[in-house]
Design a protein around this motif. Structure first.
Motif, PDB file in Angstrom:
ATOM      1  N   ASP A   1      -7.909 -87.397  14.375  1.00  0.00           N
ATOM      2  CA  ASP A   1      -8.879 -87.889  15.265  1.00  0.00           C
ATOM      3  C   ASP A   1     -10.280 -87.727  15.064  1.00  0.00           C
ATOM      4  OD1 ASP A   1      -6.972 -89.567  16.364  1.00  0.00           O
ATOM      5  OD2 ASP A   1      -6.927 -88.002  18.334  1.00  0.00           O
ATOM      6  N   SER A   2     -10.576 -86.420  14.190  1.00  0.00           N
ATOM      7  CA  SER A   2     -12.156 -85.958  14.001  1.00  0.00           C
ATOM      8  C   SER A   2     -12.316 -86.725  12.952  1.00  0.00           C
ATOM      9  CB  SER A   2     -11.777 -84.572  13.581  1.00  0.00           C
ATOM     10  OG  SER A   2     -11.033 -84.172  12.429  1.00  0.00           O
ATOM     11  N   ASP A   3     -11.814 -87.605  12.149  1.00  0.00           N
ATOM     12  CA  ASP A   3     -12.231 -88.227  10.995  1.00  0.00           C
ATOM     13  C   ASP A   3     -13.159 -89.359  11.528  1.00  0.00           C
ATOM     14  OD1 ASP A   3     -10.310 -86.757   9.433  1.00  0.00           O
ATOM     15  OD2 ASP A   3      -9.427 -88.648   8.514  1.00  0.00           O
ATOM     16  N   GLU A   4     -12.744 -89.967  12.820  1.00  0.00           N
ATOM     17  CA  GLU A   4     -13.807 -90.885  13.444  1.00  0.00           C
ATOM     18  C   GLU A   4     -14.841 -90.108  14.448  1.00  0.00           C
ATOM     19  OE1 GLU A   4     -14.101 -94.310  13.614  1.00  0.00           O
ATOM     20  OE2 GLU A   4     -13.075 -94.100  11.637  1.00  0.00           O
ATOM     21  N   SER A   5     -14.422 -88.984  14.847  1.00  0.00           N
ATOM     22  CA  SER A   5     -15.429 -88.309  15.976  1.00  0.00           C
ATOM     23  C   SER A   5     -16.615 -87.537  15.073  1.00  0.00           C
ATOM     24  CB  SER A   5     -14.657 -87.438  16.809  1.00  0.00           C
ATOM     25  OG  SER A   5     -14.169 -86.291  16.041  1.00  0.00           O
ATOM     26  N   GLU A   6     -16.169 -87.400  13.728  1.00  0.00           N
ATOM     27  CA  GLU A   6     -17.060 -86.322  13.183  1.00  0.00           C
ATOM     28  C   GLU A   6     -17.127 -86.441  11.683  1.00  0.00           C
ATOM     29  OE1 GLU A   6     -19.605 -83.236  11.605  1.00  0.00           O
ATOM     30  OE2 GLU A   6     -19.098 -83.868  13.546  1.00  0.00           O
ATOM     31  N   PHE A   7     -16.128 -86.647  10.971  1.00  0.00           N
ATOM     32  CA  PHE A   7     -16.310 -86.661   9.460  1.00  0.00           C
ATOM     33  C   PHE A   7     -17.006 -87.923   8.981  1.00  0.00           C
ATOM     34  CE2 PHE A   7     -12.968 -83.501  10.314  1.00  0.00           C
ATOM     35  CZ  PHE A   7     -13.744 -82.573   9.862  1.00  0.00           C
TER      36      PHE A   7
ATOM     37  N   GLY B   1     -13.881 -97.098  12.332  1.00  0.00           N
ATOM     38  CA  GLY B   1     -12.745 -97.395  11.835  1.00  0.00           C
ATOM     39  C   GLY B   1     -11.544 -97.420  12.597  1.00  0.00           C
ATOM     40  N   THR B   2     -10.180 -97.214  11.980  1.00  0.00           N
ATOM     41  CA  THR B   2      -9.073 -96.860  13.127  1.00  0.00           C
ATOM     42  C   THR B   2      -8.457 -95.537  12.487  1.00  0.00           C
ATOM     43  OG1 THR B   2      -7.714 -98.538  11.379  1.00  0.00           O
ATOM     44  CG2 THR B   2      -8.715 -99.159  13.663  1.00  0.00           C
ATOM     45  N   ILE B   3      -7.534 -94.940  13.078  1.00  0.00           N
ATOM     46  CA  ILE B   3      -6.828 -93.964  12.544  1.00  0.00           C
ATOM     47  C   ILE B   3      -5.120 -94.283  12.835  1.00  0.00           C
ATOM     48  CG2 ILE B   3      -6.092 -91.628  13.104  1.00  0.00           C
ATOM     49  CD1 ILE B   3      -8.835 -91.643  12.325  1.00  0.00           C
TER      50      ILE B   3
ATOM     51  N   VAL C   1      -0.663 -87.300   7.008  1.00  0.00           N
ATOM     52  CA  VAL C   1       0.127 -87.191   8.244  1.00  0.00           C
ATOM     53  C   VAL C   1      -1.108 -87.356   9.512  1.00  0.00           C
ATOM     54  CG1 VAL C   1       2.016 -86.123   7.356  1.00  0.00           C
ATOM     55  CG2 VAL C   1       0.077 -84.815   8.255  1.00  0.00           C
ATOM     56  N   TYR C   2      -0.505 -87.553  10.590  1.00  0.00           N
ATOM     57  CA  TYR C   2      -1.346 -87.772  11.579  1.00  0.00           C
ATOM     58  C   TYR C   2      -0.901 -86.593  12.976  1.00  0.00           C
ATOM     59  CZ  TYR C   2      -3.736 -89.914  15.653  1.00  0.00           C
ATOM     60  OH  TYR C   2      -4.471 -90.295  16.821  1.00  0.00           O
ATOM     61  N   PRO C   3      -1.639 -85.505  12.734  1.00  0.00           N
ATOM     62  CA  PRO C   3      -1.037 -84.603  13.603  1.00  0.00           C
ATOM     63  C   PRO C   3      -1.821 -84.641  15.170  1.00  0.00           C
ATOM     64  CG  PRO C   3      -3.111 -83.657  12.440  1.00  0.00           C
ATOM     65  CD  PRO C   3      -2.555 -85.023  11.869  1.00  0.00           C
TER      66      PRO C   3
END
Length: 309
Positions: A178-184, A199-201, A276-278
């Protein structure tokens, strides 16, 4: 529509310079221990593997980070080489701990069948700070090329060069969080002076194959084994995962080498990048670690059963 809050570093629309990168680095805090959580586990495996320090990253004032690779003790020039990498993005925990789990539990079964070269944590500074980039605001997984500006990428590149022509498999272990969208992804847009586009996760495990050598049966064999552990990510309604067309259930493709991706650094017949999606409500961190180990095991098993070029 609610306006997005600008990223806290830099000026919207302007790429970062040295000052912005220094400000970004000053915001990063050590949150876990590479020595305590990774190196200690590697040290415990010295009875089963040949362990070598292949480089060291000097990131003063944060410290120096030795980089370790583990090799089969029964290494033989007559056997194919298998490369397993984790922690290219240091924040992706299961890539690191899945590689370590594979070493602890599964690797010995390949003695006399393949030479294993395992690098559990390519980016230890990022591991400690739960960060995608290195201290220079560079993404190692876009910088695997000769004379790379990213120290993590350059060190691994140099490690594998003497073995080119002998690799059968390279599996690179990653996560999507989720941090891919919130931060990275917001940070990436800010760094490059671009507008952030949400984008989407993906909810579940998926693979990114190399479009230059896709090996669909190989990808399917990995997903079949991982599906015993956790769920495979479905496509979005538009038939994509993270914006890329789904070419088979749970599989997308990138052109590895031009993008500077880790899984493009060898000439192996069989290559893949796991995700993977932790943060999924349907998976736990333990399942994610297990999924990574299962993926490595399935990749090697398939390749050894189908070695022909």
């Amino acid at each position: 529509m609610t306006a997005m809050t600008p990223y806290p570093v830099g000026t919207p629309g302007q790429p970062w310079g040295a000052a912005e990168k220094a400000e970004w680095r000053s915001r990063q805090r050590k949150q876990r221990s590479y020595a305590g959580e990774v190196v200690s586990v590697i040290d415990a495996l010295r009875g089963d593997f040949d362990i070598g320090q292949y480089s060291e990253l000097d990131y003063a004032p944060d410290g120096a980070y030795p980089l370790f690779a583990l090799r089969s003790r029964s290494w033989s020039d007559s056997l194919p080489v298998v490369l397993v990498t984790g922690g290219v993005h240091g924040y992706e925990s299961s890539g690191v701990h899945g590689a370590l789990r594979f070493l602890q539990r599964d690797a010995q079964k390949y003695a006399g069948k393949a030479n294993l070269l395992v690098v559990p944590c390519v980016s230890p500074w990022g591991y400690e700070r739960i960060q995608r980039w290195n201290p220079d605001a560079l993404d190692p997984n876009r910088n695997f090329r000769a004379n790379s500006p990213a120290g993590e990428s350059a060190a691994l590149w140099n490690l594998v060069q003497p073995l080119l022509g002998r690799f059968l498999v390279h599996i690179d272990l990653h996560e999507t969080t989720d941090s891919d969208e919130s931060e990275f992804r917001p940070a990436l847009a800010a760094r490059d002076g671009k507008e952030y586009e949400p984008g989407t996760i993906p909810d579940g495990f998926y693979l990114c194959a190399d479009s230059a050598r896709p090996q669909p049966a190989f990808q399917q064999a990995i997903n079949d084994e991982v599906a015993k552990v956790t769920h495979i990510a479905p496509a979005d309604p538009d038939g994509t995962i993270i914006g890329s067309p789904v070419v088979a259930p749970g599989v997308i493709e990138y052109d590895y080498t031009p993008l500077g991706l880790c899984a493009g650094i060898t000439d192996a017949r069989y290559v893949t990048t796991t995700e993977v999606y932790p943060d999924s409500p349907r998976a736990t961190p333990e399942q994610c670690n297990e999924a990574q180990a299962a993926a490595a095991r399935a990749a090697i098993d398939y390749a050894l059963a189908n070695p022909g070029r």
